[in-house]
Design a protein around this motif. Structure first.
Motif, PDB file in Angstrom:
ATOM      1  N   ARG A   1     -11.705   7.414  -5.835  1.00 52.57           N
ATOM      2  CA  ARG A   1     -12.095   6.158  -5.141  1.00 52.57           C
ATOM      3  C   ARG A   1     -10.912   5.570  -4.267  1.00 52.57           C
ATOM      4  O   ARG A   1     -10.436   4.306  -4.497  1.00 52.57           O
ATOM      5  CB  ARG A   1     -12.142   4.926  -6.499  1.00 52.57           C
ATOM      6  N   LEU A   2     -10.391   6.393  -3.569  1.00 54.45           N
ATOM      7  CA  LEU A   2      -9.406   5.962  -2.407  1.00 54.45           C
ATOM      8  C   LEU A   2     -10.139   5.949  -1.131  1.00 54.45           C
ATOM      9  O   LEU A   2     -11.266   6.651  -0.969  1.00 54.45           O
ATOM     10  CB  LEU A   2      -8.363   7.225  -2.327  1.00 54.45           C
ATOM     11  N   LYS A   3      -9.609   4.972  -0.245  1.00 56.86           N
ATOM     12  CA  LYS A   3     -10.216   4.663   1.173  1.00 56.86           C
ATOM     13  C   LYS A   3      -9.962   6.022   2.043  1.00 56.86           C
ATOM     14  O   LYS A   3      -8.716   6.372   1.999  1.00 56.86           O
ATOM     15  CB  LYS A   3      -9.612   3.557   1.807  1.00 56.86           C
ATOM     16  N   ASN A   4     -10.824   6.538   2.562  1.00 52.62           N
ATOM     17  CA  ASN A   4     -10.540   7.594   3.723  1.00 52.62           C
ATOM     18  C   ASN A   4     -10.219   7.005   4.954  1.00 52.62           C
ATOM     19  O   ASN A   4     -11.032   7.105   5.607  1.00 52.62           O
ATOM     20  CB  ASN A   4     -11.923   8.555   3.597  1.00 52.62           C
ATOM     21  N   GLU A   5      -8.670   6.981   5.118  1.00 55.30           N
ATOM     22  CA  GLU A   5      -8.306   6.476   6.094  1.00 55.30           C
ATOM     23  C   GLU A   5      -6.915   7.182   6.428  1.00 55.30           C
ATOM     24  O   GLU A   5      -6.475   7.690   5.879  1.00 55.30           O
ATOM     25  CB  GLU A   5      -8.173   4.854   5.938  1.00 55.30           C
ATOM     26  N   PRO A   6      -6.772   7.018   7.807  1.00 55.35           N
ATOM     27  CA  PRO A   6      -5.158   7.677   8.309  1.00 55.35           C
ATOM     28  C   PRO A   6      -4.214   7.007   7.588  1.00 55.35           C
ATOM     29  O   PRO A   6      -4.242   5.847   7.212  1.00 55.35           O
ATOM     30  CB  PRO A   6      -5.271   7.595   9.737  1.00 55.35           C
ATOM     31  N   LEU A   7      -3.054   7.767   7.085  1.00 51.39           N
ATOM     32  CA  LEU A   7      -1.915   7.362   6.748  1.00 51.39           C
ATOM     33  C   LEU A   7      -1.153   6.568   7.619  1.00 51.39           C
ATOM     34  O   LEU A   7      -1.016   7.071   8.631  1.00 51.39           O
ATOM     35  CB  LEU A   7      -1.073   8.353   6.016  1.00 51.39           C
ATOM     36  N   THR A   8      -0.492   5.441   7.077  1.00 49.70           N
ATOM     37  CA  THR A   8       0.304   4.750   8.092  1.00 49.70           C
ATOM     38  C   THR A   8       1.756   4.677   7.473  1.00 49.70           C
ATOM     39  O   THR A   8       1.989   4.916   6.613  1.00 49.70           O
ATOM     40  CB  THR A   8      -0.211   2.992   7.903  1.00 49.70           C
ATOM     41  N   LEU A   9       2.571   4.407   8.377  1.00 45.10           N
ATOM     42  CA  LEU A   9       4.071   4.186   8.124  1.00 45.10           C
ATOM     43  C   LEU A   9       4.455   3.140   7.015  1.00 45.10           C
ATOM     44  O   LEU A   9       3.885   2.058   7.309  1.00 45.10           O
ATOM     45  CB  LEU A   9       4.698   4.339   9.413  1.00 45.10           C
ATOM     46  N   ILE A  10       5.029   3.581   6.226  1.00 40.27           N
ATOM     47  CA  ILE A  10       5.821   2.399   5.319  1.00 40.27           C
ATOM     48  C   ILE A  10       7.040   2.006   5.767  1.00 40.27           C
ATOM     49  O   ILE A  10       8.042   2.545   5.841  1.00 40.27           O
ATOM     50  CB  ILE A  10       5.664   2.832   3.970  1.00 40.27           C
ATOM     51  N   ALA A  11       7.255   0.839   5.779  1.00 34.94           N
ATOM     52  CA  ALA A  11       8.562   0.090   6.346  1.00 34.94           C
ATOM     53  C   ALA A  11       9.534   0.352   5.280  1.00 34.94           C
ATOM     54  O   ALA A  11       9.162  -0.152   4.140  1.00 34.94           O
ATOM     55  CB  ALA A  11       8.310  -1.312   6.881  1.00 34.94           C
ATOM     56  N   PRO A  12      10.689   0.971   5.748  1.00 36.76           N
ATOM     57  CA  PRO A  12      11.899   1.102   4.760  1.00 36.76           C
ATOM     58  C   PRO A  12      12.417  -0.290   4.348  1.00 36.76           C
ATOM     59  O   PRO A  12      12.500  -1.346   5.213  1.00 36.76           O
ATOM     60  CB  PRO A  12      12.820   2.124   5.314  1.00 36.76           C
ATOM     61  N   GLN A  13      12.798  -0.247   3.186  1.00 35.23           N
ATOM     62  CA  GLN A  13      13.437  -1.641   2.575  1.00 35.23           C
ATOM     63  C   GLN A  13      14.751  -1.129   1.837  1.00 35.23           C
ATOM     64  O   GLN A  13      14.814  -0.408   0.994  1.00 35.23           O
ATOM     65  CB  GLN A  13      12.534  -2.252   1.494  1.00 35.23           C
ATOM     66  N   PHE A  14      15.909  -1.369   2.726  1.00 35.12           N
ATOM     67  CA  PHE A  14      17.204  -0.989   2.211  1.00 35.12           C
ATOM     68  C   PHE A  14      18.074  -1.854   1.214  1.00 35.12           C
ATOM     69  O   PHE A  14      17.939  -3.161   1.356  1.00 35.12           O
ATOM     70  CB  PHE A  14      18.237  -0.946   3.518  1.00 35.12           C
ATOM     71  N   GLU A  15      17.883  -1.517  -0.061  1.00 34.43           N
ATOM     72  CA  GLU A  15      18.286  -2.389  -0.883  1.00 34.43           C
ATOM     73  C   GLU A  15      19.895  -2.523  -0.940  1.00 34.43           C
ATOM     74  O   GLU A  15      20.471  -3.667  -1.333  1.00 34.43           O
ATOM     75  CB  GLU A  15      18.416  -1.506  -2.566  1.00 34.43           C
ATOM     76  N   ALA A  16      20.607  -1.735  -0.329  1.00 32.21           N
ATOM     77  CA  ALA A  16      22.313  -1.890  -0.060  1.00 32.21           C
ATOM     78  C   ALA A  16      22.342  -1.979   1.628  1.00 32.21           C
ATOM     79  O   ALA A  16      22.390  -0.988   2.224  1.00 32.21           O
ATOM     80  CB  ALA A  16      22.882  -0.901  -0.594  1.00 32.21           C
ATOM     81  N   PRO A  17      22.498  -3.037   2.431  1.00 32.27           N
ATOM     82  CA  PRO A  17      22.268  -3.167   3.602  1.00 32.27           C
ATOM     83  C   PRO A  17      23.665  -2.757   4.202  1.00 32.27           C
ATOM     84  O   PRO A  17      24.712  -2.639   3.403  1.00 32.27           O
ATOM     85  CB  PRO A  17      22.138  -4.607   4.085  1.00 32.27           C
ATOM     86  N   LEU A  18      24.031  -2.312   5.441  1.00 37.19           N
ATOM     87  CA  LEU A  18      25.167  -1.898   6.041  1.00 37.19           C
ATOM     88  C   LEU A  18      26.277  -2.986   5.879  1.00 37.19           C
ATOM     89  O   LEU A  18      25.645  -4.210   6.255  1.00 37.19           O
ATOM     90  CB  LEU A  18      25.113  -1.418   7.526  1.00 37.19           C
ATOM     91  N   PRO A  19      27.405  -2.887   5.700  1.00 36.89           N
ATOM     92  CA  PRO A  19      28.382  -3.797   5.840  1.00 36.89           C
ATOM     93  C   PRO A  19      28.601  -4.224   7.287  1.00 36.89           C
ATOM     94  O   PRO A  19      28.292  -3.511   8.155  1.00 36.89           O
ATOM     95  CB  PRO A  19      29.724  -3.177   5.053  1.00 36.89           C
TER      96      PRO A  19
END
Length: 481
Positions: free
Chosen positions: A347-365
């Protein structure tokens, strides 16, 4: 040699007899000193006359050092407080072993030292006596597995090899309250632990120790074999006879006596052999921190003796393509329909996969600007070796003396010009000085160009004399007034 006595006497009466004998012979201050007997009858590798001079000099302050050159009997050794066998290279007879056992029974002390390779290398059979006491010397060698300040692999620096804490405590007590056994740091070399009592074990072997003997020194975790005993002690059940076995003949030699804590270890062992003041820690004696003896396979020997595994195989088919099994893997589209049907079943949609935006838990200083000035390249230092320091820093009188030393009667004009330059009596033109012919100093100047140079520079010498006369006249007038 030591004087003889009856076998039935006790160790205490033996010492009394030795003291009275030395007193009657006029031994003086040595009459009260206990005896340390070095055996040299078995072609020992070390002796007080060769490479134990430093140790012998220290022993003579508290002991009387004697040598035994004959066969070992109880009558010859029973007066000695300690009998030392330093790397014997000949076999002991059964009578000599019986004499040594009797010597231990009446309260004598024995120190035995063996080198690398054990009995196989030395040709001695002292293990016959040691095995009855729970000690045996292995036919191996201790090497260091890490680079330390001692470059030879058989000079093993052991920093965590004390197996009985009482040894460290006594070594610090005998060495004074300020005694420190920490090895000095060396740049680029592995630094070992500074805890405990480090010592240097050169060209040593390992021991097998069982009760009633006690291991007191080990090879440590940074040597191979790892954490194996290298020194052990045995105390007779009657509490008098003692034996110490050390698996290195070089540890207390002149070359290594003052290295690390070797001298302190020898002092503690001699104190235990000659007195009843040293008592080993019972917990460490019952549970020493040693490991099992494991051998590493010799890769070189195994590689030189290959053993191929031969077995019968089936006859190969003429069509070699039948040997390939294509069911194990494949590059086809046979599994694509199953993958498409899996989406509807899940029961999954048959569609092309999309990119997942990354979420950085520890940002750069955040960037922080530098608050220190840049290190710019400085100018090279002046080539001081090109300067004549005597010419630039010497006082005027010294420079005048140097100039007059290299001039003769024909160089009067040159001397006047140089003196005027040194004393600043007249303006001195550097260009004119550069054209000075040094050949006139050597007496080789001739006519032609030399005469023209003298004509050009002659007024300068007259100006120097004129200035000198004027200053002397002015000084005379001033002093006359």
């Amino acid at each position: 040699m030591i004087s003889t006595a009856t076998n039935g006497r006790s160790m205490a009466s033996a010492h009394g007899t030795a003291a009275s004998t030395m007193a009657s012979s006029g031994a003086g201050s040595l009459k009260a000193l206990p005896i340390v007997l070095f055996d040299i009858a078995k072609r020992e590798s070390h002796s007080p006359a060769s490479n134990l001079k430093l140790l012998t000099r220290k022993l003579k302050s508290t002991f009387k050092v004697l040598l035994n050159k004959d066969e070992i009997t109880l009558n010859r050794i029973f007066e000695a407080s300690v009998v030392i066998f330093w790397g014997p290279r000949e076999k002991f007879s059964s009578g000599e072993f019986s004499a040594l056992k009797s010597y231990l029974d009446i309260g004598g002390s024995i120190m035995y030292l063996a080198g690398e390779g054990g009995e196989a290398a030395s040709g001695c059979n002292f293990n016959y006596l040691l095995e009855e006491l729970g000690i045996s010397i292995n036919a191996d060698v201790v090497i260091q597995s890490a680079h330390t300040k001692y470059h030879h692999p058989k000079e093993a620096l052991v920093s965590q090899g004390v197996l009985n804490r009482e040894l460290t405590r006594l070594a610090r007590t005998l060495g004074g309250p300020e005694a420190s056994f920490a090895p000095p740091p060396i740049k680029g070399v592995l630094q070992t632990s500074t805890d405990g009592l480090p010592f240097l074990l050169p060209y040593g072997a390992t021991l097998n120790v069982q009760k009633p003997s006690i291991p007191i020194l080990g090879s440590g975790p940074m040597s191979y074999p790892v954490s194996r005993p290298v020194a052990a002690v045995y105390a007779h059940p009657n509490g008098k006879g003692k034996l110490a076995a050390i698996a290195s003949t070089e540890i207390f030699s002149d070359a290594y006596m003052e290295k690390e804590g070797n001298a302190s270890i020898f002092q503690v062992i001699m104190s235990w052999l000659t007195s009843d003041k040293v008592h080993w820690n019972a917990i460490d004696a019952n549970e020493p921190e040693i490991t099992d003896y494991h051998y590493l396979p010799s890769t070189l020997s195994l590689a030189s003796q290959p053993r191929a595994c031969l077995q019968d195989t089936e006859e190969l088919p003429r069509d070699f393509s039948r040997l390939f099994d294509h069911s194990l893997f494949g590059l086809d589209l046979s599994l694509v329909p199953e993958a498409l049907n899996a989406a509807s079943k899940l029961r999954l949609k048959n569609e092309p996969l999309t990119l997942i935006a990354p979420q950085f838990e520890a940002p750069l200083p955040p960037l922080t600007p530098a608050v220190f000035p840049p290190m710019l390249r400085e100018l090279a230092p002046p080539p001081l070796e090109l300067f004549d320091l005597d010419a630039h820093l010497a006082p005027p009188l010294a420079r005048l003396a140097q100039t007059s030393a290299k001039c003769n009667d024909d160089d009067l004009e040159y001397f006047l010009r140089e003196a005027g330059s040194i004393l600043s009596l007249a303006p001195y033109a550097p260009a004119a000085a550069a054209t000075t012919s040094m050949s006139s100093i050597d007496g080789k100047s001739g006519g032609g160009e030399g005469e023209e140079e003298h004509k050009v520079q002659q007024p300068q010498a007259r100006r120097v004399l004129d200035t000198l006369v004027r200053q002397v006249a002015a000084w005379k007038r001033t002093t006359a007034i």
